[in-house]
Design an enzyme around this catalytic site. Structure first.
Site, PDB file in Angstrom:
ATOM      1  N   HIS B 323       0.805  -1.221   0.000  1.00 25.01           N
ATOM      2  CA  HIS B 323       0.000   0.000   0.000  1.00 25.01           C
ATOM      3  C   HIS B 323       0.834   1.264   0.000  1.00 25.01           C
ATOM      4  O   HIS B 323       0.373   2.311  -0.442  1.00 25.01           O
ATOM      5  CB  HIS B 323      -0.951   0.013   1.216  1.00 25.01           C
ATOM      6  CG  HIS B 323      -2.157  -0.832   0.991  1.00 25.01           C
ATOM      7  ND1 HIS B 323      -2.156  -2.182   1.243  1.00 25.01           N
ATOM      8  CD2 HIS B 323      -3.389  -0.534   0.533  1.00 25.01           C
ATOM      9  CE1 HIS B 323      -3.356  -2.675   0.950  1.00 25.01           C
ATOM     10  NE2 HIS B 323      -4.122  -1.698   0.503  1.00 25.01           N
ATOM     11  N   GLY B 324       2.022   1.192   0.515  1.00 17.81           N
ATOM     12  CA  GLY B 324       2.828   2.403   0.495  1.00 17.81           C
ATOM     13  C   GLY B 324       4.170   2.209   1.147  1.00 17.81           C
ATOM     14  O   GLY B 324       4.331   1.349   2.026  1.00 17.81           O
TER      15      GLY B 324
END
Lengths: 379, 485
Positions: B323-324
């Protein structure tokens, strides 16, 4: 496919009709927060207003209504009650739409004069105010009716110094803003926000009610302006000096300097506004203030030159108004200090006096009265 | 190009009309050009990355299909993994990795700086990388045959409705659809348009409105306490759902209009009765990707218990990192892994406790309790997901414990922001009412107003939806949260 298009069409018409009905039942509300804050005070205290100043921050920071009125009374024997509605970054379209709103709404029964800052089309069509980033904000939305769309598109079409691609892009933006306006895009939230009073306390306008819209830039400097102010100090007024030079070139006596008018439509639209206002017994006067954008001197000179003499004043030529370009009177190269604003207001009062509706021969009447009194005394 | 941009308002109808006008054999060309144009509107040069991935995976798959021996195929699979994950690592994780190494070295008083690079994260790189990886892995495992038509394979990688934020499709589902001919079908097109309309409502009205409140809290972690933090977190919980589920609905609807069936990505996740169930309802295309390509290859649950827990934790930590490139996402993933492990460990105790207090499974009270607990756990984890840093997250959590009923007063919210809070409450209520009808409509004998047989009910719903989207929407072309992944 036909069935789908037909049903989509019906849905569109239904939504449009309901939107128009909703719009007609919702009381008018001011399109931007900067103005909302003035609404209350205008209705409460300033019903007797007969002159409005409309324009950008140059007007907001440069014209002091109280001083202007005083000057008009003491020096020109005129009873003027003015209010400054300058908004930072206002565009031509926005200014003219606001002027039209006041002229047509009869909100102020005594309104006789609307003084509008003449801003260049560059400013009006710049991506900053009518570009996609700002497209759906009330700022560019609620004034985009058919008349103002035509005004904006005309002005855009007549602009010769921008590419066709940019014209097309901005034209689309204007049209979308128009359609969005019909369908009340984002309007319910703005209506709730404004009508329920959920507006920013420290926003533009609040706190300037008592100064009737005048905004002392030295006291209300944003970080951005402060940065420009530091630049102004650091370069010892390099930008304002350049502007002074430009103003002398294009607004000086040598008319050969003035480039030929390229945007006829823009001029026509301004003239139309003058005529429309005249029908409502309101006089529109366009004013070119000092310290406009560097490129605007050249662009505006040709428009200014062709406007009717009775409907224009310029306080921008550094040769005539050297004090307005003095380093100490300028805050950041584009705005005047408080002292600068005092000077501009006085100049403006003197210049506008020449353009306002001629006074009834009040002096001759008083002379006659004096003569009669003298006679009586002698008898 | 964003779905909520003027660009898309013109782009989509033109492409759809052309799509149905063009003969079937040329449609893929139209869609391929449209998809690359769609992506290049953001940053033209980054389309090259998609093209390189496409070329590599196309040839790798063809090569793998020519070799029967799986071992001999393996180097080609590695090439695909190296190129795709290499791009992903370089553009998404390189700076994160360098920063982490620097801080570790600094903590040992070694002041050697690993250089940082000024790289712009290509929009949707995580999505198309996973989509193309699934193709290479499936071809390697003989699950699908390689696509011979390079253009159609390129379209599989870049299909515009799901290019930048999914749903992450599988080759066996999507590739055959590009060969199929879809005629104009009124019912299908209308159904797709309805999905898009609901998606736009969720994004423009719900998510973007709630983001204004969530941002206030998460960008000023020191300023808010107790109920205010809870409310801000709650707003983000619905914001991210509205944003991503809204995007997915627009994507699925847009594809459906042209005849393509994309997989469902969300199924009312906040009605889940456990975190396990939550992951079968939230971002379904990603969670199933991780299940098939990470969790099951690790051994899944058919291993000894500690290894099962390990598999769960690894899967969710990697999912968090996907996700990041920030420790906040890793912690978020780790928390979900931990929730699942704890749920397994604590299940016998929980069942006993329920039996002791006489709470029968499946009753309304039991369902409500489970739903509320799951919602609270998911919301808590979102704090890490949204916080700007791990420090901010802990500040918020610590401030959250300072509860006082005075915090419920609207007076504490700046006046100009109060309408945002009130609107947020109203709009979430409307959205959840609708989802409640979708979830329990059949049980309660309430029909979905969008599909009601009564024309007036249906049309009133359409008109209301359009009017509300227009009137209450936030039209400043804000990006979708998941674009950053």
């Amino acid at each position: 496919m036909k069935k789908l298009l037909k049903k989509l069409g019906i849905l569109l018409v239904l939504v449009m009709v309901i939107s128009l009905v909703i719009r007609s039942t919702i009381p008018y509300f001011w399109p931007i927060e900067a103005l909302v804050n003035y609404e209350e005070v205008l209705d409460e205290k300033f019903q007797g207003i007969n002159m409005l100043f409309i324009g950008t921050s140059r007007i907001a920071n440069g014209v002091k209504p109280s001083l202007f009125d005083k000057h008009m009374k003491n020096n020109h024997d005129r009873h003027i009650r003015s209010f400054n509605l300058g908004i930072p970054g206002a565009s031509v379209g926005e200014n003219c739409a606001l002027a039209r709103h006041f002229i047509n709404s009869k909100r102020f029964s005594k309104l006789k004069y609307v003084v509008i800052e003449l801003t260049s089309m560059e400013h009006a069509i710049g991506g900053q105010f009518c570009g996609p980033k700002n497209l759906h904000k009330p700022r560019t939305l609620y004034w985009m009716n058919r008349q103002n769309l035509a005004f904006s598109l005309d002005n855009l079409a007549g602009q010769s110094n921008i590419s066709y691609a940019k014209k097309f892009r901005l034209g689309i933006n204007y049209c979308v803003a128009y359609v969005a306006n019909i369908f009340n895009a984002g309007m319910f939230q703005d209506f709730f926000k404004i009508k329920l009073g959920f507006i920013e306390d420290d926003n533009f306008g609040k706190g300037h009610k008592n100064s009737r819209g005048f905004r002392d830039v030295e006291k209300n400097s944003s970080p951005e302006l402060l940065k420009k102010h530091k630049e102004h100090v650091k370069t010892k007024g390099k930008l304002s000096n350049l502007k002074a030079k430009k103003s002398k070139n294009f607004f000086g006596k040598d008319k050969k300097q003035i480039p030929p008018l390229k945007n006829e439509k823009y001029l026509e639209n301004l003239k139309d506004l003058i005529t429309e206002a005249k029908e409502k017994n309101v006089k529109v006067i366009f004013v070119v203030p000092p310290l406009i954008e560097v490129n605007s001197y050249r662009l505006l000179a040709s428009v200014y030159q062709k406007l009717p003499i009775a409907n224009k004043v310029q306080i921008t030529n550094a040769a005539t108004y050297p004090e307005l370009y003095k380093y100490k009177n300028i805050y950041d190269g584009s705005h005047l200090t408080k002292e600068g604003a005092n000077i501009l207001t006085r100049y403006l009062a003197a210049e506008l006096d020449k353009k306002l509706v001629k006074k009834k021969n009040k002096t001759s009447n008083t002379n006659n009265k004096n003569k009669k009194n003298n006679k009586k005394k002698k008898q | 190009m964003l779905f909520n941009s003027i660009h898309f308002v013109f782009f989509f109808p033109i492409i759809v009309i052309l799509y149905f006008l063009v003969p079937h054999r040329y449609r893929w060309i139209l869609l391929l050009i449209a998809s690359y144009y769609f992506y290049m509107c953001w940053k033209a040069e980054y389309a090259l990355l998609i093209l390189i991935s496409t070329v590599v995976d196309y040839f790798v798959a063809i090569k793998m299909s020519e070799i029967d021996d799986k071992k001999k195929r393996r180097p080609f699979l590695y090439i695909s993994l190296l190129v795709n994950l290499g791009f992903l690592f370089t553009f998404k994780y390189l700076n994160f990795f360098s920063e982490s190494v620097n801080s570790v070295l600094n903590s040992f008083n070694i002041f050697h700086e690993v250089p940082l690079y000024d790289l712009l994260l290509p929009v949707g790189i995580s999505f198309y990388t996973f989509q193309t990886l699934s193709y290479s892995i499936d071809v390697y495992n003989d699950k699908v045959k390689p696509e011979k038509n390079f253009g159609i394979f390129a379209l599989y990688v870049s299909f515009f409705p799901q290019l930048v934020a999914g749903p992450i499709e599988r080759p066996d589902r999507l590739l055959p659809q590009f060969h199929q001919k879809f005629d104009f079908d009124y019912e299908r097109v209308v159904s797709g348009l309805k999905m898009m309309a609901i998606g736009f409502f969720m994004k423009l009205v719900i998510a973007d409105r709630l983001s204004q409140v969530a941002n206030m809290v998460f960008n000023n972690p020191d300023k808010y306490e107790g109920f205010q933090v809870i409310f801000g977190t709650w707003c983000f919980t619905f914001q991210i759902f509205g944003d991503f589920a809204g995007y997915s609905l627009i994507a699925i609807g847009a594809a459906k209009v042209m005849g393509f069936e994309l997989m469902q990505n969300f199924r009312r996740p906040y009605f889940s009765q456990s975190i396990r169930e939550f992951w079968t309802r939230w971002h379904i295309s990603l969670s199933s990707w991780f299940r098939d390509y990470v969790y099951i290859p690790l051994g899944g649950n058919r291993v000894v218990k500690w290894r099962w827990y390990y598999n769960l934790m690894i899967t969710f930590l990697v999912s968090g990192l996907w996700h990041g490139a920030n420790w906040t996402f890793v912690i978020w993933g780790g928390l979900h892994g931990l929730y699942l492990v704890l749920a397994i460990i604590l299940k016998p105790g929980k069942d006993k406790f329920k039996a002791r207090i006489g709470l029968k499974e499946g009753t309304l009270t039991d369902r409500m309790l489970e739903i509320s607990t799951t919602f609270a756990l998911a919301s808590f984890a979102w704090i890490f997901f949204r916080a700007n840093s791990v420090g901010d997250a802990f500040t918020l959590i610590s401030n959250m414990t300072n509860i006082s009923f005075d915090q419920l007063s609207l007076d504490l919210i700046p006046r100009y922001a109060r309408y945002k809070v009130l609107l947020a409450l109203l709009l979430v209520f409307v959205m959840e009412l609708y989802h409640g009808v979708e979830e329990w409509g059949e049980e309660l004998n309430i029909k979905n107003p969008f599909y009601h047989e009564n024309t007036y009910v249906r049309w009133t719903t359409y008109v209301m939806l359009v009017l509300m989207t227009l009137g209450f929407g936030v039209f400043t072309s804000s990006e979708f949260i998941y674009f950053q992944f």
